[in-house]
Motif scaffolding. Structure first.
Motif: not given
Length: 116
Positions: A75, A77-78, A80-81, A109, A113-116
């Motif tokens: 996962p 986060d924004r 990192q993406w 996102m 997989p993401s960490r919001r």
């Protein structure tokens, strides 16, 4: 072109070996043994589905990656993406315009997989 330079370099290096002995060096393979290999990757027909976000990811990411590969990332986060998308464009020359980064990150996102 690179192969031509490599072969030229090998020829020049071979000429630096001193007096020719008339015998072939058994430790050096002749150029006739060079061959090309390829690998077969498993088929992955999955897409990100329908809709504008899916179309963007299907068009930009699936040229190099499978949906499965993207979904199995840890996962992110924004930030990192965004760094990942920038790296794909800058380092790997992915077909991504700089102005598309935010929309691609939004889609990732939502669909990966993401960490919001």
């Amino acid at each position: 072109m690179r192969l031509s330079f490599a072969l030229l370099g090998l020829g020049l290096l071979g000429a630096c070996g001193g007096e020719p002995s008339g015998e072939a060096d058994a430790s050096v393979a002749p150029l006739a043994t060079i061959r090309s290999d390829s690998i077969a990757l498993p088929a992955d027909e999955e897409t990100f589905g329908e809709g504008p976000q899916a179309a963007l990811l299907n068009g930009r990411c699936l040229a190099c990656h499978s949906v499965t590969m993207i979904r199995y990332q840890p996962p992110l986060d924004r930030k990192q993406w965004t760094a990942t998308v920038d790296k794909m464009r800058e380092a790997y020359r992915a077909p991504i315009e700089p102005g598309e980064t935010e929309a691609i990150v939004d889609a990732l996102m939502a669909k990966a997989p993401s960490r919001r």
